[in-house]
Scaffold this motif. Structure first.
Motif, PDB file in Angstrom:
ATOM      1  N   THR A   1       0.796  -1.283  -0.018  1.00  0.00           N
ATOM      2  CA  THR A   1       0.055  -0.068   0.061  1.00  0.00           C
ATOM      3  C   THR A   1       0.886   1.276   0.061  1.00  0.00           C
ATOM      4  OG1 THR A   1      -0.134  -0.220   2.554  1.00  0.00           O
ATOM      5  CG2 THR A   1      -1.991  -0.894   1.072  1.00  0.00           C
ATOM      6  N   ARG A   2       2.107   1.178   0.605  1.00  0.00           N
ATOM      7  CA  ARG A   2       2.805   2.373   0.630  1.00  0.00           C
ATOM      8  C   ARG A   2       3.429   2.640  -0.734  1.00  0.00           C
ATOM      9  NH1 ARG A   2       6.859   0.692   4.703  1.00  0.00           N
ATOM     10  NH2 ARG A   2       6.288  -1.311   3.853  1.00  0.00           N
TER      11      ARG A   2
ATOM     12  N   GLN B   1      -1.872 -17.023   0.588  1.00  0.00           N
ATOM     13  CA  GLN B   1      -2.509 -16.304   1.855  1.00  0.00           C
ATOM     14  C   GLN B   1      -3.555 -15.294   1.280  1.00  0.00           C
ATOM     15  OE1 GLN B   1      -0.191 -13.367   3.539  1.00  0.00           O
ATOM     16  NE2 GLN B   1      -0.775 -13.783   5.426  1.00  0.00           N
TER      17      GLN B   1
HETATM   18  P1  TTP Z   1       4.921  -5.131   4.764  1.00  0.00           P
HETATM   19  O1  TTP Z   1       6.148  -4.275   4.187  1.00  0.00           O
HETATM   20  O2  TTP Z   1       4.568  -5.020   6.218  1.00  0.00           O
HETATM   21  O3  TTP Z   1       3.808  -5.165   3.885  1.00  0.00           O
HETATM   22  P2  TTP Z   1       3.497  -4.938   2.403  1.00  0.00           P
HETATM   23  O4  TTP Z   1       4.537  -5.297   1.620  1.00  0.00           O
HETATM   24  O5  TTP Z   1       2.152  -5.497   1.937  1.00  0.00           O
HETATM   25  O6  TTP Z   1       3.530  -3.354   2.136  1.00  0.00           O
HETATM   26  P3  TTP Z   1       2.544  -2.216   2.654  1.00  0.00           P
HETATM   27  O7  TTP Z   1       3.031  -1.915   4.114  1.00  0.00           O
HETATM   28  O8  TTP Z   1       3.051  -0.756   1.961  1.00  0.00           O
HETATM   29  O9  TTP Z   1       1.317  -2.393   2.428  1.00  0.00           O
HETATM   30  O10 TTP Z   1       5.610  -6.731   4.687  1.00  0.00           O
HETATM   31  C1  TTP Z   1       6.525  -7.334   4.777  1.00  0.00           C
HETATM   32  C2  TTP Z   1       6.702  -8.503   3.755  1.00  0.00           C
HETATM   33  O11 TTP Z   1       5.646  -9.470   4.126  1.00  0.00           O
HETATM   34  C3  TTP Z   1       6.417  -8.110   2.538  1.00  0.00           C
HETATM   35  O12 TTP Z   1       7.552  -9.007   1.692  1.00  0.00           O
HETATM   36  C4  TTP Z   1       5.005  -8.728   2.211  1.00  0.00           C
HETATM   37  C5  TTP Z   1       5.084  -9.871   3.414  1.00  0.00           C
HETATM   38  N1  TTP Z   1       3.526  -9.976   3.857  1.00  0.00           N
HETATM   39  C6  TTP Z   1       3.050 -11.012   3.634  1.00  0.00           C
HETATM   40  O13 TTP Z   1       3.171 -12.037   2.627  1.00  0.00           O
HETATM   41  N2  TTP Z   1       1.752 -11.237   4.230  1.00  0.00           N
HETATM   42  C7  TTP Z   1       1.067 -10.515   5.100  1.00  0.00           C
HETATM   43  O14 TTP Z   1       0.216 -10.424   5.635  1.00  0.00           O
HETATM   44  C8  TTP Z   1       1.927  -9.256   5.590  1.00  0.00           C
HETATM   45  C9  TTP Z   1       1.503  -8.188   6.403  1.00  0.00           C
HETATM   46  C10 TTP Z   1       3.265  -9.092   4.791  1.00  0.00           C
END
Ligand code: TTP
Length: 393
Positions: free
Chosen positions: A12-13, A78
């Motif tokens: 999202t970021r 997931q």
């Molecule tokens: P984040 O950087 O926390 O999440 P994101 O990549 O979706 O980015 P944003 O915060 O901008 O929305 O996630 C860290 C890593 O873990 C990233 O590789 C994505 C993964 N992840 C999952 O696979 N499942 C999840 O439920 C979450 C929260 C993260």
């Protein structure tokens, strides 16, 4: 050891860049972001990669298929992004024996991932100046004694870098309860492992977490710099190439173009005549950079055209963008302050004095549009001829 690579996040970021392409598939150097973690795990000796996918999974599956570098690749889905422990938990049926977990959006130092695998149970750590915004690791006698998330008074400056080599037993501890922010977090699994096992901290020399658009630029600065000069495409004898420039087969560099590396010009892309491309720049597949166009420190995704009389600096342009003739990007403020950008509705500092624009897929600018620093244009946005665009749209 199997390696689980997390690639199910919504990113999202980094929007709008992740609107149609999931963040792990955004390009960093010569491959998608997630391929760096996958390849580091393969080089460290992983015998299977389990990719956890969810948001926009198809491009991830298409790219990695069922095997990479001779190592089998499998997938776990997931469906809701309920946190990193939940993500590993959905891969549970793939796991037997010790296993590693890496974030698909992190760039790790590959040598450290090798050490992580050798010294398991282990966790990667990096020394940071601002530990209070990380999970902070305390150590005792060479092993990790504690992890505390975003402590107000950090006990060390060792931050958790999101790479773990867990013992087989950890699979039984994946079902952690939700944290304060409502996510099931892998760090709670790590906390349990620390209680029961001697966990080695493996210190990284460098590490990058790609969450926001300027971090995609910084990741490309790092990875493009590692490429060796290679010219397989069609380069005019009157073009000038300096430093680490890669021109892939099927790319064309026309007369009068000046290219200063690190620059990667992907297959199908065209540069020139009389264009100036400065590093670190990635021109994706079928990108067109035309006459009297200057591109500096930018990432242009596949199919984008900047065809006439333009300047683009410190910017990320999505796919199939078209900049009208004379479109100019400003990447520096008159007051020299760091450029701000809107992340999830908040205007925040990029920490960069120079930062241009982030433009979503399919954006079209009118001729002579002027785009101001830190501007964000959503997918398919348009600007009028001669417009000075100061507000996101
Ligand atoms: P984040 O950087 O926390 O999440 P994101 O990549 O979706 O980015 P944003 O915060 O901008 O929305 O996630 C860290 C890593 O873990 C990233 O590789 C994505 C993964 N992840 C999952 O696979 N499942 C999840 O439920 C979450 C929260 C993260």
């Amino acid at each position: 050891m199997k390696a689980v690579v997390l690639a199910a996040g919504k990113g999202t970021r980094i929007r709008p860049l992740s609107e149609t392409v999931p963040k792990p598939m955004l390009p960093v150097g010569d491959r998608p972001l997630a391929a760096h973690a996958v390849d580091a795990a393969i080089d460290a000796g992983a015998d299977e990669i389990v990719l956890v996918v969810g948001y926009e999974a198809d491009p991830v599956r298409e790219f990695f298929g069922s095997e990479r570098g001779g190592v089998p690749v499998s997938y776990a889905v997931q469906s809701e992004q309920n946190g990193t422990a939940d993500a590993v938990n959905v891969a549970r049926s793939h796991l037997e024996g010790p296993f590693a977990v890496l974030n698909g959006d992190n760039l790790y130092d590959p040598a450290a991932i090798e050490r992580l695998f050798e010294q398991r149970p282990a966790v990667c750590a990096i020394e940071v100046d601002d530990p209070a915004s990380y999970g902070v690791l305390s150590t005792d006698d060479g092993t990790v004694s504690r992890i505390v998330e975003k402590p107000t008074e950090p006990s060390t400056n060792l931050a958790n870098a999101g790479a773990y080599a867990f013992p087989a037993k950890a699979v039984e501890w994946l079902d952690v309860s939700a944290s304060e922010r409502g996510e099931h977090e892998i760090t709670d699994v790590l906390a349990r492992v620390i209680e029961e096992f001697a966990v080695t901290p493996v210190t990284l020399e460098r590490w990058m977490d790609v969450g926001r658009p300027w971090e995609l630029l910084e990741a490309n600065e790092l990875k493009l710099d590692e490429l060796d000069r290679r010219v397989d495409g069609d380069v005019s004898g009157s073009a000038h190439l300096e430093g680490n420039v890669v021109v892939e087969s099927g790319a064309t560099v026309k007369p009068g173009a000046v290219i200063e590396g690190p620059v990667l010009i992907r297959s199908g892309a065209t540069v020139g005549p009389n264009a100036y491309v400065r590093g670190a720049t990635l021109l994706g597949e079928d990108v067109s950079v035309g006459n009297a166009v200057e591109i500096k420190n930018s990432v242009l995704l596949a199919g984008t055209s900047v065809s006439h009389l333009s300047y683009v600096g410190d910017s990320v342009l999505g796919r199939n963008v078209n900049f009208g003739a004379g479109t100019t990007v400003a990447n520096l403020r008159h007051d020299d302050a760091d450029v701000k950008y809107t992340v999830k509705g908040d205007r925040i500092s990029t920490g960069r004095r120079k930062f241009g624009v982030v433009v979503g897929d399919g954006v079209k600018t009118g001729i002579n549009s002027s785009l101001t620093p830190g501007l964000r244009l959503e997918n398919e946005a348009t600007t009028d001829p001669g417009e000075v665009v100061e507000r996101d749209r």
